[in-house]
Scaffold this active site. Structure first.
Site, PDB file in Angstrom:
ATOM      1  N   ASP A 142       0.897  -1.299   0.122  1.00 24.37           N
ATOM      2  CA  ASP A 142      -0.017  -0.072   0.025  1.00 24.37           C
ATOM      3  C   ASP A 142       0.825   1.215   0.085  1.00 24.37           C
ATOM      4  OD1 ASP A 142      -1.353   2.362   0.623  1.00 24.37           O
ATOM      5  OD2 ASP A 142      -2.963   0.972   1.374  1.00 24.37           O
ATOM      6  N   HIS A 143       0.997   1.875  -1.339  1.00 27.09           N
ATOM      7  CA  HIS A 143       2.235   2.807  -1.341  1.00 27.09           C
ATOM      8  C   HIS A 143       2.008   3.978  -0.442  1.00 27.09           C
ATOM      9  CE1 HIS A 143      -0.522   5.077  -3.983  1.00 27.09           C
ATOM     10  NE2 HIS A 143       0.427   6.091  -3.811  1.00 27.09           N
ATOM     11  N   HIS A 175      -5.541   2.839   1.109  1.00 20.53           N
ATOM     12  CA  HIS A 175      -5.040   4.123   1.473  1.00 20.53           C
ATOM     13  C   HIS A 175      -5.717   4.721   2.840  1.00 20.53           C
ATOM     14  CE1 HIS A 175      -2.872   3.288  -1.936  1.00 20.53           C
ATOM     15  NE2 HIS A 175      -3.514   3.956  -2.997  1.00 20.53           N
TER      16      HIS A 175
HETATM   17  C1  BG6 Z   1      -3.471   4.731  -6.208  1.00 22.53           C
HETATM   18  C2  BG6 Z   1      -4.809   4.905  -6.991  1.00 22.53           C
HETATM   19  O1  BG6 Z   1      -3.292   3.701  -5.613  1.00 22.53           O
HETATM   20  O2  BG6 Z   1      -3.101   6.143  -5.643  1.00 22.53           O
HETATM   21  C3  BG6 Z   1      -4.989   6.027  -7.820  1.00 22.53           C
HETATM   22  O3  BG6 Z   1      -5.245   3.820  -7.840  1.00 22.53           O
HETATM   23  C4  BG6 Z   1      -4.455   7.248  -7.059  1.00 22.53           C
HETATM   24  O4  BG6 Z   1      -6.392   6.149  -8.515  1.00 22.53           O
HETATM   25  C5  BG6 Z   1      -3.092   7.014  -6.341  1.00 22.53           C
HETATM   26  O5  BG6 Z   1      -4.714   8.354  -8.055  1.00 22.53           O
HETATM   27  C6  BG6 Z   1      -2.868   8.446  -5.616  1.00 22.53           C
HETATM   28  O6  BG6 Z   1      -1.522   8.192  -4.886  1.00 22.53           O
HETATM   29  P1  BG6 Z   1      -0.942   9.748  -4.470  1.00 22.53           P
HETATM   30  O7  BG6 Z   1       0.561   8.798  -3.858  1.00 22.53           O
HETATM   31  O8  BG6 Z   1      -0.520  10.380  -5.682  1.00 22.53           O
HETATM   32  O9  BG6 Z   1      -1.424  10.338  -3.395  1.00 22.53           O
END
Ligand code: BG6
Length: 486
Positions: free
Chosen positions: A173-174, A236
């Site tokens: 989960d980044h 997230h």
């Molecule tokens: C991803 C989603 O996991 O996270 C995307 O699939 C989203 O839809 C993105 O745009 C948002 O990541 P960040 O790091 O730009 O907030």
């Protein structure tokens, strides 16, 4: 205990995520001397190309997506020397023999990263196992989405577990790789003064916003099967909820932190179908102006009418002692007024105001943790306006500011994937999601979706460049709470 591998195998090596994030991240680690000296990286995707053509491909991606101040020709050249390519069609069992041959000996450890559609997880895992690439020295990283509901996520988890035990499975989960997200732990558990008020006695409500200005971005195939609830909340957003709500872990380690997060997910109050219309709001953007530029509506981008939500707001509750009666308002959407990820913790009002009638309205204290695009922590407090106060003392809300950007100006902010890839290579699971977490998250999400189905909920339209449909405002105002907006 960190235990680095000698080889990395990356599926989806020519995909969008790889180009934008994974190659720049691996290069970043290489450039800073953080990768194991002898680490070799095999990229794999469909389509024939040799090592040289692949290196040229990665070089181009780095040229496009690496920050200008990170480009160093010598370091890029030495990074490319680590790279190899092996074509593979994961749905074709015949592909795996070639992979095993290219990878060779895995006694020094192999980390595999599946940045592919989840429909390929099963054939990939089976294929890897069949050629001996799932043994004790091999660990696997899985990119989201890990299914689209509890049943499909269980299926994926079962398949993966048939070849890789949990301690060798790394679910990404980044958001957990973001510096600012980890800072929540530092704030909460590295300071003593938050904890005594961090509960239903001290806190009135919690608001979490992840607002994006981007739209569909050529991802119709995926997004139409997901929508905002599955794409952002199921992972997230709920991870942020857990970090805010969890009990203090005894140790900073994978087991202790994930145990506490899992307890939060299990304590989320299931939203019953009859409550879904009051506790959730869905929206879909239509044409509007974002940052001064007119953009198309979602249906126009797709070319047909869709009922998929690009915005969702939810009033959630956590049923335990600490959080009884404290609403957690969550909202996330695409094509919103601003790109902003933020947590606002609103504290209880003072029990009695000696200023009433004279000092103006007292705003409740609010702790704002801005995750992106800026990084700061603000405590909003009431302070006296300068003056002789002959008409009575005047108070105003002012921010106590901690700008992480300014305070740590000298240190580079790493891409979330840099940390996660390094942790995968070194075998630290702390920032990866455990199976019980994922399944508890889906259990809660599935109840909401079932409620939408039962109520035949259709997303309300909102103009691109706004904060979503009016219902999202009503969701909090009904409780006398206003979204923390700037
Ligand atoms: C991803 C989603 O996991 O996270 C995307 O699939 C989203 O839809 C993105 O745009 C948002 O990541 P960040 O790091 O730009 O907030």
């Amino acid at each position: 205990q960190r235990n680095p591998v000698g080889k990395l195998l990356l599926f989806g090596a020519t995909g969008d995520l790889a180009q934008r994030m994974l190659w720049p991240s691996l290069y970043g680690l290489h450039a800073d001397g953080l990768l194991p000296e002898a680490l070799t990286i095999v990229g794999s995707a469909r389509g024939e190309q040799n090592d040289d053509a692949f290196r040229a491909f990665v070089q181009k991606a780095l040229g496009q997506f690496l920050a200008a101040d990170r480009k160093d020709d010598d370091k890029i050249a030495s990074f490319l020397e680590r790279l190899f390519f092996q074509p593979a069609d994961l749905s074709d069992p015949a592909s795996f023999a070639g992979l095993a041959e290219k990878i060779g000996d895995v006694s020094g450890g192999l980390a595999i990263y599946l940045s592919t559609a989840p429909s390929l997880f099963e054939p990939a895992v089976k294929g890897l196992e069949s050629v001996g690439l799932a043994g004790e020295t091999v660990r696997i990283g899985l990119e989201k989405p890990l299914g689209y509901d509890l049943a499909s996520s269980r299926e994926i988890n079962d398949t993966v577990a048939s070849a890789f035990p949990e301690e060798r499975t790394f679910r990404i989960d980044h958001y957990l790789g973001k510096e600012t997200v980890q800072n929540i732990l530092a704030l909460r558990f590295g300071n003593s003064f938050f904890e005594p008020v961090w509960n239903a006695q001290g806190i009135d409500n919690v608001q979490i916003t992840i607002a994006e200005t981007v739209g569909l971005e050529d991802r119709a195939g995926y997004y139409e099967g997901a929508g905002a609830l599955r794409d952002m909340v199921a992972n997230h957003m709920l991870q942020l909820v857990a970090l805010i709500a969890m009990e203090p872990p005894a140790l900073y380690d994978g087991a202790a932190i994930r145990d506490e997060k899992a307890k939060v997910f299990r304590s989320l109050r299931k939203i019953a179908p009859e409550d879904v219309p009051i506790c959730t709001v869905t929206g879909q953007y239509e044409e509007g102006a974002v940052g001064g530029k007119v953009v198309k509506g979602y249906d126009d981008e797709l070319g047909y009418d869709s009922n998929v939500e690009t915005f969702v707001a939810i009033k959630a509750h956590i049923d335990n002692w600490r959080w009884q009666g404290v609403p957690f308002y969550l909202r996330t959407g695409k094509r919103m007024a601003k790109r902003r990820s933020e947590i606002a913790i609103q504290f209880k009002p003072v029990p009695h105001s000696m200023f009433s009638g004279r000092g103006g309205i007292l705003q409740p204290n609010t702790l704002v943790i801005r995750l992106q695009p800026e990084e700061y922590v603000q405590l909003l407090v009431m302070a006296k306006e300068p003056g002789l106060d002959r008409e009575g003392i005047r108070l105003r809300e002012v921010p106590l500011n901690l700008s992480m950007d300014a305070e740590f100006a000298g240190s580079r902010r790493r891409i979330a994937y840099e940390r996660l890839l390094l942790d995968l290579i070194e075998g630290d699971q702390t920032l990866f999601v455990r199976r019980d977490e994922v399944e508890a998250q889906w259990t809660w999400i599935d109840a909401i979706r079932a409620g939408w189905d039962a109520n035949q909920t259709k997303p309300k339209h909102y103009a691109a460049g706004t904060w979503g449909p009016a219902g999202a405002i009503a969701l909090t105002e009904r409780d006398g709470v206003t979204w923390q907006d700037d």
